[in-house]
Write an enzyme that holds these catalytic residues in place. Structure first.
Site, mmCIF file in Angstrom:
data_model
loop_
_atom_site.group_PDB
_atom_site.id
_atom_site.type_symbol
_atom_site.label_atom_id
_atom_site.label_comp_id
_atom_site.label_asym_id
_atom_site.label_seq_id
_atom_site.Cartn_x
_atom_site.Cartn_y
_atom_site.Cartn_z
ATOM 1 N N THR A 134 -9.862 0.068 -9.790
ATOM 2 C CA THR A 134 -8.712 -0.606 -9.233
ATOM 3 C C THR A 134 -8.911 -1.885 -10.265
ATOM 4 O OG1 THR A 134 -9.364 0.198 -7.109
ATOM 5 C CG2 THR A 134 -8.682 -2.015 -7.039
ATOM 6 N N ARG B 174 0.748 -1.399 0.066
ATOM 7 C CA ARG B 174 -0.198 -0.073 -0.083
ATOM 8 C C ARG B 174 0.839 1.200 -0.013
ATOM 9 N NH1 ARG B 174 -5.192 1.608 -0.926
ATOM 10 N NH2 ARG B 174 -6.151 2.750 0.808
ATOM 11 N N GLU C 18 -4.270 8.189 -3.437
ATOM 12 C CA GLU C 18 -4.619 7.292 -2.655
ATOM 13 C C GLU C 18 -4.732 8.030 -1.063
ATOM 14 O OE1 GLU C 18 -6.025 4.084 -3.015
ATOM 15 O OE2 GLU C 18 -4.250 3.755 -4.279
ATOM 16 N N GLY D 296 -13.743 -1.813 -6.760
ATOM 17 C CA GLY D 296 -14.750 -1.060 -6.415
ATOM 18 C C GLY D 296 -14.921 -0.329 -5.126
ATOM 19 N N GLY D 297 -13.725 0.150 -4.658
ATOM 20 C CA GLY D 297 -13.566 0.733 -3.455
ATOM 21 C C GLY D 297 -14.243 -0.156 -2.265
ATOM 22 N N ASP E 184 -8.053 7.846 0.770
ATOM 23 C CA ASP E 184 -8.453 6.747 1.498
ATOM 24 C C ASP E 184 -8.450 7.206 3.155
ATOM 25 O OD1 ASP E 184 -9.692 5.252 -0.516
ATOM 26 O OD2 ASP E 184 -8.137 3.931 -0.780
ATOM 27 N N THR F 281 -4.005 -0.676 -7.375
ATOM 28 C CA THR F 281 -4.864 0.357 -7.713
ATOM 29 C C THR F 281 -4.183 1.786 -7.756
ATOM 30 O OG1 THR F 281 -7.042 1.717 -7.362
ATOM 31 C CG2 THR F 281 -5.751 1.055 -5.367
ATOM 32 N N SER G 216 -7.419 0.650 3.474
ATOM 33 C CA SER G 216 -8.000 0.103 2.153
ATOM 34 C C SER G 216 -9.304 -0.756 2.364
ATOM 35 C CB SER G 216 -6.851 -0.291 1.204
ATOM 36 O OG SER G 216 -7.225 -1.124 0.170
ATOM 37 N N ASN H 40 -6.319 4.355 -6.958
ATOM 38 C CA ASN H 40 -7.573 4.612 -6.274
ATOM 39 C C ASN H 40 -8.524 5.187 -7.329
ATOM 40 O OD1 ASN H 40 -9.261 5.033 -4.348
ATOM 41 N ND2 ASN H 40 -8.571 7.379 -3.870
HETATM 42 O O1 DON Z 1 -8.065 1.115 -1.278
HETATM 43 C C1 DON Z 1 -9.014 1.120 -1.432
HETATM 44 O O2 DON Z 1 -9.940 0.654 -0.769
HETATM 45 C C2 DON Z 1 -9.704 1.981 -2.819
HETATM 46 N N1 DON Z 1 -8.331 2.785 -2.972
HETATM 47 C C3 DON Z 1 -9.966 1.180 -3.775
HETATM 48 C C4 DON Z 1 -10.223 1.997 -5.010
HETATM 49 C C5 DON Z 1 -11.167 1.188 -6.097
HETATM 50 O O3 DON Z 1 -11.571 0.144 -5.822
HETATM 51 C C6 DON Z 1 -11.680 1.980 -7.159
HETATM 52 N N2 DON Z 1 -12.345 1.253 -7.988
HETATM 53 N N3 DON Z 1 -13.052 0.858 -8.618
#
Ligand code: DON
Length: 592
Positions: free
Chosen positions: A403, A128, A442, A496-497, A445, A421, A474, A423
């Site tokens: 991501t 990360r 990032e 997908g966050g 986050d 990712t 994350s 982000n």
């Molecule tokens: O680390 C995380 O949780 C986020 N930065 C992920 C971002 C993400 O999945 C965006 N996408 N589709």
């Protein structure tokens, strides 16, 4: 209701660029994945659901790679065919994705990797991004104390990238082929170019306004003011040069010397704060994998600085007290218990999880069946609990973004789940001029203002406040499921966050609870709850009007949304690997 601070990411997800009664508790293993979705389950999916519930998935005897980009998959399969192991293939694939899938594949971002080797070794690697040394708690607030968009836009939004060090570490510990060999396909595609497909063209077109603000991105991705046309050849010689330095010098080719100097120069000239010293200090860390059992299967996933594994474990543990199969897939009761488990697990996640090197994290509590039982006991079988009544750590009070996740399995039975990712889609939007790669955003986050929503609407608290050297929390959830003999039977994960965690759980549950094969298990519509906002999202055209009405009657607000994760998944049935790149994305699974 908490509203999302900025629209960009949800819009990206929506555009697909990247997104009752109690039953008796049961711990019995469900039948192994084997069949497409059953007819009575399919009847609960609207006829105009966007994807086939019976997609064609790849099957293979020896190895399998499932990624969001066909050219990335091909590189991984070639490494496997040439005798490389799953880690070799994952390293080569990750570098290839940095070239052919620049919205999320990266060397300017970070990620997580979970490994299960055939000899029984398991490992979890945290690469990360880290906050630069000059980062401060309130760096993204204006003089009135309000959040700005500087945590998602431009040079200041980047953490110190971890991908190159992570891939190096993974290779150093588990790899078998020479490092430079694994970078060769990526270097070749950057140098000689590759054919732009419709997805890449569309996503660059979508991000044009944003990315064109940054000179390095404008010059690379929009020469002549246009994104490269579908079918044209896209070359990135500057990235080929950077990758060659990495191939020759290892991480020193990125974290020191020419590339580090270029990053520092670009940062200094544009208000960014990453220095050569920050780059030199970057470390990837081996962590103790999160391990838990669901329906008799051992599950291995990612610990902090990702919340993925612990939150997944808590959702699974809460739900292990219900016989989901007998409730029926996508019945009101099923979605209700799913939502309430997600709500409680996310309340704890948002408040309590963070980089464990900086903040004590109650890991044991997240993995405690007794704690999960306490949370379960607070679920009203007939109605939604308002999120305002769900207190972190205690249960209920009395009374696109972008991501990319991929999986690799090899002929020996080694398995890798890797999520990486920048982000946002194309990260900060900034391409380091002359070096050919995009930087992450990032830093968003973190809880830039604890108690206020971030780009994903996540309301995170003090534990995840910004500090120099700290890693932002994350949701990435690379996960490997073992069968009763301890052999990998599933490699899962998503983009997908925050929806990553809930997408991964639903794919796991579709296979382990409902016996679905990889095709239906991944393609079936999903839902998402993350404590705040106090809503239950469903994927548009994924839920029938009857079901929405029933959920409304239980107290749910149910907005629709573009997508809940993009979950490239591999499942073993018997001796056959089956793989599907999530139809929500544009990838390919291929084996041999
Ligand atoms: O680390 C995380 O949780 C986020 N930065 C992920 C971002 C993400 O999945 C965006 N996408 N589709």
């Amino acid at each position: 209701m908490v509203t999302v601070r900025r629209r960009t990411s949800w819009a990206l997800l929506a555009a697909g660029l990247t997104a009752c009664g109690h039953a008796a508790p049961t711990g019995a293993p469900a039948p192994a994945a084997s069949a497409p979705i059953a007819a009575q389950e399919q009847a609960r999916v609207p006829a105009d659901w966007r994807f086939s519930l019976h997609p064609t998935f790849a099957t293979a005897e020896h190895g399998m790679v499932a990624t969001d980009a066909a050219l990335g998959t091909r590189v991984g399969v070639d490494v496997l065919r040439a005798g490389g192991n799953a880690v070799d293939a994952a390293v080569a694939t990750a570098f290839a994705l940095a070239v052919v899938y620049p919205g999320a594949g990266n060397i300017g971002g970070g990620g997580f990797m979970v490994v299960r080797m055939a000899d029984g070794r398991t490992a979890a690697l945290d690469f990360r991004e880290m906050a630069p040394q000059a980062a401060t708690r309130n760096m993204y607030l204006d003089s009135a104390g309000n959040l700005t968009d500087r945590s998602v836009e431009g040079w200041l939004s980047s953490g110190v990238p971890g991908s190159v060090m992570g891939l190096w570490e993974a290779h150093r510990r588990f790899g078998s082929k020479p490092w430079a060999t694994l970078l060769a396909p990526a270097i070749r595609m950057a140098e000689e170019g590759f054919v732009v497909d419709a997805d890449l063209h569309r996503s660059l077109e979508y991000s044009q306004k944003r990315m064109s603000q940054y000179p390095g991105s404008a010059a690379l991705f929009y020469p002549g003011g246009q994104p490269p046309a579908e079918g044209s050849t896209f070359r990135n010689p500057a990235l080929a040069h950077t990758l060659r330095l990495i191939a020759e010098r290892g991480p020193a080719g990125f974290y020191e010397g020419e590339t580090a100097e270029t990053i520092e120069r670009e940062m200094k000239a544009n208000g960014g704060i990453i220095t050569r010293e920050d780059l030199k200090r970057y470390v990837a860390k081996w962590r103790d994998p999160v391990e838990f059992t669901y329906r008799g299967h051992r599950i291995i996933s990612m610990p902090p600085s990702s919340s993925g594994g612990l939150t997944l474990a808590l959702i699974a543990d809460i739900l292990s007290g219900y016989d989901l199969r007998s409730l029926g897939w996508h019945t009101p009761a099923h979605l209700h218990f799913l939502a309430e488990a997600m709500r409680r697990a996310f309340a704890d996640r948002n408040a309590l999880l963070a980089d464990a090197d900086f903040t004590p994290v109650p890991r044991d509590q997240f993995l405690s069946p007794a704690y999960a039982a306490r949370l379960r006991a607070t679920i009203d079988p007939n109605k939604a609990t308002p999120s305002s009544e769900v207190r972190p750590g205690l249960g209920v009070a009395a009374g696109g973004t972008h991501t990319t996740h991929f999986g690799v399995v090899d002929a020996q039975g080694d398995a890798v789940a890797l999520t990486t990712t920048l982000n946002n889609g194309y990260g900060s939007g900034v391409t380091i001029a002359g070096a050919g790669f995009l930087m992450n955003d990032e830093m968003d986050d973190f809880a830039a203002k604890p108690g206020s929503p971030n780009m994903f609407g996540l309301v995170q608290l003090e534990a995840n406040a910004i500090a120099p050297g700290k890693r932002p929390l994350s949701a990435m959830t690379p996960t490997i499921v073992l069968d009763e003999q301890g052999k990998p039977m599933m490699v899962a994960g998503a983009s997908g966050g925050p929806r990553i965690i809930t997408a991964v759980f639903q794919v796991l549950s579709n296979v382990l609870d409902f016996g679905m094969d990889v095709g239906s298990g991944v393609a079936a519509p999903r839902v998402h709850q993350q404590h705040l906002p106090d809503v239950l999202y469903y994927e548009s055209r994924g839920v029938t009007p009857d079901l929405l009405q029933a959920l409304g009657g239980m107290g749910y607000q149910t907005p629709n949304t573009g997508g809940v994760g993009d979950a490239c998944t591999i499942v073993r049935t018997g001796n056959v690997w089956t793989g599907l790149a999530d139809p929500r994305g544009g990838g390919v699974a291929e084996g041999y």
